[in-house]
Design a protein around this motif. Structure first.
Motif, PDB file in Angstrom:
ATOM      1  N   TRP A 577       0.838  -1.200   0.000  1.00 39.23           N
ATOM      2  CA  TRP A 577       0.000   0.000   0.000  1.00 39.23           C
ATOM      3  C   TRP A 577       0.876   1.255   0.000  1.00 39.23           C
ATOM      4  O   TRP A 577       0.589   2.234  -0.695  1.00 39.23           O
ATOM      5  N   THR A 636      -8.371   0.645   4.780  1.00 33.72           N
ATOM      6  CA  THR A 636      -8.364  -0.651   4.107  1.00 33.72           C
ATOM      7  C   THR A 636      -7.878  -1.733   5.049  1.00 33.72           C
ATOM      8  O   THR A 636      -6.954  -1.518   5.841  1.00 33.72           O
ATOM      9  N   ASP A 639      -5.854  -7.561   4.582  1.00 34.23           N
ATOM     10  CA  ASP A 639      -5.941  -8.707   3.672  1.00 34.23           C
ATOM     11  C   ASP A 639      -6.388  -8.262   2.282  1.00 34.23           C
ATOM     12  O   ASP A 639      -6.740  -9.082   1.438  1.00 34.23           O
ATOM     13  N   GLU A 640      -6.354  -6.948   2.049  1.00 31.52           N
ATOM     14  CA  GLU A 640      -6.545  -6.374   0.714  1.00 31.52           C
ATOM     15  C   GLU A 640      -5.163  -6.045   0.162  1.00 31.52           C
ATOM     16  O   GLU A 640      -4.383  -5.333   0.808  1.00 31.52           O
ATOM     17  N   TYR A 641      -4.856  -6.563  -1.021  1.00 33.38           N
ATOM     18  CA  TYR A 641      -3.510  -6.408  -1.582  1.00 33.38           C
ATOM     19  C   TYR A 641      -3.599  -5.666  -2.911  1.00 33.38           C
ATOM     20  O   TYR A 641      -4.100  -6.206  -3.909  1.00 33.38           O
ATOM     21  N   ASN A 669     -14.256  -3.442   3.660  1.00 36.72           N
ATOM     22  CA  ASN A 669     -12.817  -3.717   3.714  1.00 36.72           C
ATOM     23  C   ASN A 669     -12.003  -2.623   3.019  1.00 36.72           C
ATOM     24  O   ASN A 669     -10.799  -2.530   3.205  1.00 36.72           O
ATOM     25  N   PHE A 670     -12.687  -1.794   2.204  1.00 31.98           N
ATOM     26  CA  PHE A 670     -12.056  -0.619   1.601  1.00 31.98           C
ATOM     27  C   PHE A 670     -13.082   0.505   1.607  1.00 31.98           C
ATOM     28  O   PHE A 670     -14.166   0.365   1.025  1.00 31.98           O
ATOM     29  N   TYR A 732     -13.263  -3.092  -8.628  1.00 24.81           N
ATOM     30  CA  TYR A 732     -12.377  -3.086  -7.465  1.00 24.81           C
ATOM     31  C   TYR A 732     -11.220  -4.073  -7.661  1.00 24.81           C
ATOM     32  O   TYR A 732     -10.053  -3.753  -7.401  1.00 24.81           O
ATOM     33  N   CYS A 733     -11.551  -5.268  -8.146  1.00 24.99           N
ATOM     34  CA  CYS A 733     -10.529  -6.309  -8.277  1.00 24.99           C
ATOM     35  C   CYS A 733      -9.531  -6.022  -9.395  1.00 24.99           C
ATOM     36  O   CYS A 733      -8.465  -6.646  -9.432  1.00 24.99           O
ATOM     37  N   VAL A 736      -7.228  -4.194  -6.856  1.00 26.00           N
ATOM     38  CA  VAL A 736      -6.942  -4.725  -5.519  1.00 26.00           C
ATOM     39  C   VAL A 736      -7.398  -6.179  -5.423  1.00 26.00           C
ATOM     40  O   VAL A 736      -8.551  -6.493  -5.739  1.00 26.00           O
ATOM     41  N   THR A 738      -8.706  -9.024  -3.183  1.00 24.11           N
ATOM     42  CA  THR A 738      -9.523  -8.830  -1.987  1.00 24.11           C
ATOM     43  C   THR A 738      -9.663 -10.090  -1.149  1.00 24.11           C
ATOM     44  O   THR A 738      -9.667 -11.211  -1.669  1.00 24.11           O
ATOM     45  N   ASN A 739      -9.752  -9.862   0.158  1.00 22.15           N
ATOM     46  CA  ASN A 739     -10.091 -10.921   1.112  1.00 22.15           C
ATOM     47  C   ASN A 739      -9.181 -12.136   0.959  1.00 22.15           C
ATOM     48  O   ASN A 739      -9.638 -13.277   0.857  1.00 22.15           O
TER      49      ASN A 739
END
Length: 752
Positions: A577, A636, A639-641, A669-670, A732-733, A736, A738-739
């Motif tokens: 991040w 965020t 576990d969001e990358y 989560n974001f 979003y993906c 990022v 996700t999860n």
């Protein structure tokens, strides 16, 4: 124990404790024995030992073949141990031996399959001569190959022949596989009950099929029938009982079975399947992952060719080793399907979808086996959709469907296609995708869950409730204990209850504005389920108006919250991040620093409320709301990358929210927003009220996405807000991952 078994045990014991200092030494010892006149049996056993342990053996196997030129076994071992450059020549010699002796075409076909030449395997099996002394075994192998290729006409003819020539038990097992692959799992129970005097092998095969389907109503029945047969294989039966105990979460029973079966042997004498079950039991029992990893590495040395052990070893590394190091530890790309799939799935768990797709490429180019191409394409489609590339994923899913060889693989393609249709917001297409498999594989747990999401999006909450009831019944059969309501149950039941008497107002052909007019805004915003259904519907249709505002400014700061041991994955995400967002302020809060901040930024009762919450997830939910409201910026989870910067989302927006693909709720989560944004203020009010109304708060419902969804819907349709940029899950993906499945999520303390 024979001398040969003792030699294997000695060498395995050495490799269990440490890698050999000189991996070539066992081959050299076997060469000396061969030169000194060792017997055929001793040399053959020694070559098998080298192959099993993945040790060098090309030279000694070639010498053994020269000494026994007519031996098909020696030719097979010479092929398996040959260096890559010499594989074709070794295979040609094996082919010549088999044809010359008119026997063991099954073994030759297996070698061609290992060489990724299925067309030659098929040709070899097509030329079986009834005069061959191994005709029955060869035809059995031809039936198996035909089943794997979806050639059910050929398979049925061979099964009938085997039955007519007296191989009744073997033919029955093949017929069971034929029915499963051709007609689906739903056709099996009745056929099994009609089978007279079914042998243990048939019930054993049925048990493993039902377990692969997750059918915990039929699997125990098949296991009981297997056990009731005269003199069943005690070891195989124990492994099956252990498998059932592991899958049903009965850790004590699994460990007792493992102890009874394995306690008398040193671990280097266990079979690979025993190591797999022992490691899985250790994971379920929350044993020290570092010690489990040590065991897994040793097991991989003595069973070097066992794919599932290598998979477990990688998963355990993720629980122990720093993910920054793991991300750079990329195995050499392999044309072997199983190796490629293991590498790709490991990359997906780390949020590296591009790396996953690249790991699959050599195997996709090398294999000509349709069933392998189907599996590779399915994982490749997953890599695309987790990267937010829905259209590319759909194209790959279509290719996977073309490669599917039987009803089992077609069902897997259908499930994947339905997920992609839901991701694109097309429940009608998802329903169409699932229709062919709904009856043939009705006991699959994923089926009612997916169908519930389809009808939820269509506004049919009663049917969604019924689908969840089906799932809960299947889950009860697995665990024996009714599960408490989870995220899915709560959102669907809430929508069903809130829509009672006004069900027609949520028909899929209605505009969202018409639904609001029929039901009233207050009734919808009071219900997270109704808000989610209509919010997702509006987003898919392009009805969530966003007006860019050049004066908007979301502060360039990123905040995370973490409570408890940091784990091996966190630092990688935190550094990523920061690396992708230079110039952004970054801060990590924990329980103590969050409490201190709350006392300064809010009235004293907010810090007290935070401290009174009993679970880390509840505290994280409340803190993120308070922080984003007062400070503004990006909150965020760790576990969001991020793969690429999220900065473009912030431009001209006063808030950025993501609509989840599951039920259309807002993902917390974001969250990005300006300070004092009204949607954040409303969400905090809703959360505090929800927490005040319960003595047993549930993170997702009372403090998280459910309340955020109400606030987002009310802001958009109640106050006419146009300053929120809503992202789809796919959007979003794209930036990022996700999860991600961090190791701590396997703990019973995790909020789910």
């Amino acid at each position: 124990m024979t001398p040969q078994d003792a030699d294997l045990a000695l060498l395995s014991g050495q490799m269990w404790h440490a890698p050999l200092s000189d991996p070539a030494s066992p081959e050299q010892e076997l060469q000396r024995a061969l030169n000194q006149g060792a017997s055929y049996g001793a040399v053959k056993t020694g070559l098998h030992r080298l192959h099993r342990l993945a040790l060098p053996g090309a030279q000694v196997s070639a010498q053994a073949q020269a000494r026994w030129p007519n031996s098909i076994d020696m030719a097979l071992l010479a092929f398996d141990l040959a260096l890559t450059a010499h594989k074709d020549a070794a295979l040609s010699r094996l082919h010549a031996r088999v044809v010359q002796q008119n026997r063991r075409r099954a073994a030759l076909a297996g070698a061609y399959l290992r060489a990724l030449r299925p067309e030659m395997a098929q040709q070899v099996l097509a030329q079986i001569k009834m005069s061959s002394p191994t005709a029955r075994d060869d035809i059995h192998r031809r039936a198996e190959f035909a089943l794997s290729q979806g050639d059910f006409t050929r398979a049925l003819a061979d099964i009938d022949w085997l039955e007519q020539t007296g191989a009744v038990p073997a033919a029955a097992v093949l017929r069971l596989q034929l029915i499963y692959r051709r007609d689906g799992a739903a056709a099996l129970p009745q056929w099994l009950e009609e089978s007279e005097n079914a042998a243990a092998a048939l019930w054993a095969q049925a048990f493993h099929i039902f377990m692969s389907e997750g059918d915990f109503q039929q699997a125990p029945h098949a296991l009981a029938r297997w056990q009731a047969n005269p003199s069943p294989d005690a070891t195989a039966l124990s492994r099956a009982q252990t498998r059932l105990a592991l899958e049903t979460g009965d850790i004590q029973a699994a460990q007792a079975l493992l102890d009874d079966r394995l306690a008398a042997q040193p671990p280097w004498q266990w079979q690979a399947a025993d190591h797999v079950q022992w490691l899985r039991a250790g994971q379920l029992a929350q044993h020290d992952p570092a010690k489990l990893l040590e065991h897994a590495r040793a097991a991989c040395r003595v069973h070097a060719r066992h794919d599932w052990l290598h998979h477990l070893c990688r998963v355990l590394r993720e629980a122990v080793e720093d993910w920054r190091d793991l991300a750079h530890d990329r195995p050499a790309r392999s044309s072997n399907t199983e190796t490629a799939l293991i590498a790709a799935r490991a990359a997906l768990r780390m949020g590296l979808s591009g790396q996953a797709a690249r790991a699959l490429a050599p195997a996709r180019r090398a294999t000509a086996l349709a069933q392998d191409l189907h599996r590779l394409h399915c994982v490749r489609a997953e890599a695309f959709w987790t990267a937010g590339r829905g259209e590319a994923a759909t194209a790959v899913q279509h290719a996977a469907t073309q490669w599917a060889t039987d009803s089992v693989q077609r069902a897997e393609s259908a499930m994947l296609g339905a997920e992609l249709a839901l991701l694109a917001g097309d429940p009608a297409k998802a329903e169409q995708m699932l229709a062919p498999m709904a009856k043939s594989f009705a006991q699959r747990m994923a089926l009612p869950l997916t169908q519930a999401r389809i009808v939820f999006m269509q506004g049919d909450f009663a049917v969604a409730m019924a689908e969840h009831a089906k799932f809960n019944a299947l889950k009860l059969a697995q665990t024996g204990t009714p599960a408490p309501p989870d995220v899915r149950d709560r959102i669907v039941e809430d929508a069903y209850t809130a829509a009672r008497g006004m069900e027609g107002a949520f028909a899929p052909d209605l505009a969202v504005a018409d639904s609001i007019a029929k039901v009233g805004l207050a009734r919808i915003t009071a219900a997270p389920g109704l808000s989610a259904c209509l919010l997702r519907r509006a987003h898919v249709r392009g009805d969530l108006q966003f007006l860019p505002d050049a004066a908007a400014h979301i502060p360039r700061r990123i905040v995370h919250y973490w409570q408890g041991p940091p784990g091996p994955a966190l630092m990688r995400a935190r550094e990523q991040w920061a690396r992708l967002h230079p110039g952004f302020e970054q801060q990590l809060f924990d329980e103590a620093t969050a409490t201190t901040w709350l006392r300064k930024a809010f009235a004293r009762d907010m810090a007290a409320r935070f401290e009174a919450l009993g679970h880390a997830a509840l505290r994280a939910d409340l803190f993120r709301l308070c922080w984003i409201l007062r400070q503004g910026g990006i909150f965020t989870d760790l576990d969001e990358y991020p793969r690429i910067p999220v900065t473009p989302w912030l431009r001209d927006a006063r808030a950025v929210l993501c609509i989840e693909r599951g039920f259309g709720t807002i993902a917390n989560n974001f969250i990005a927003a300006e300070p004092e944004h009204p949607v954040c203020a409303m969400a905090l009010d809703f959360v505090c009220t929800a927490l005040d109304q319960t003595d047993a708060p549930y993170a997702w419902w009372h403090s998280g996405p459910a309340q955020w969804t109400r606030a987002a819907f009310a802001h958009q349709f109640g106050t006419g807000g146009t300053d929120v940029r809503f992202l789809s899950q796919a959007q979003y993906c794209r930036r990022v991952a996700t999860n991600l499945p961090y190791p701590h999520k396997r703990s019973p303390d995790h909020w789910r």
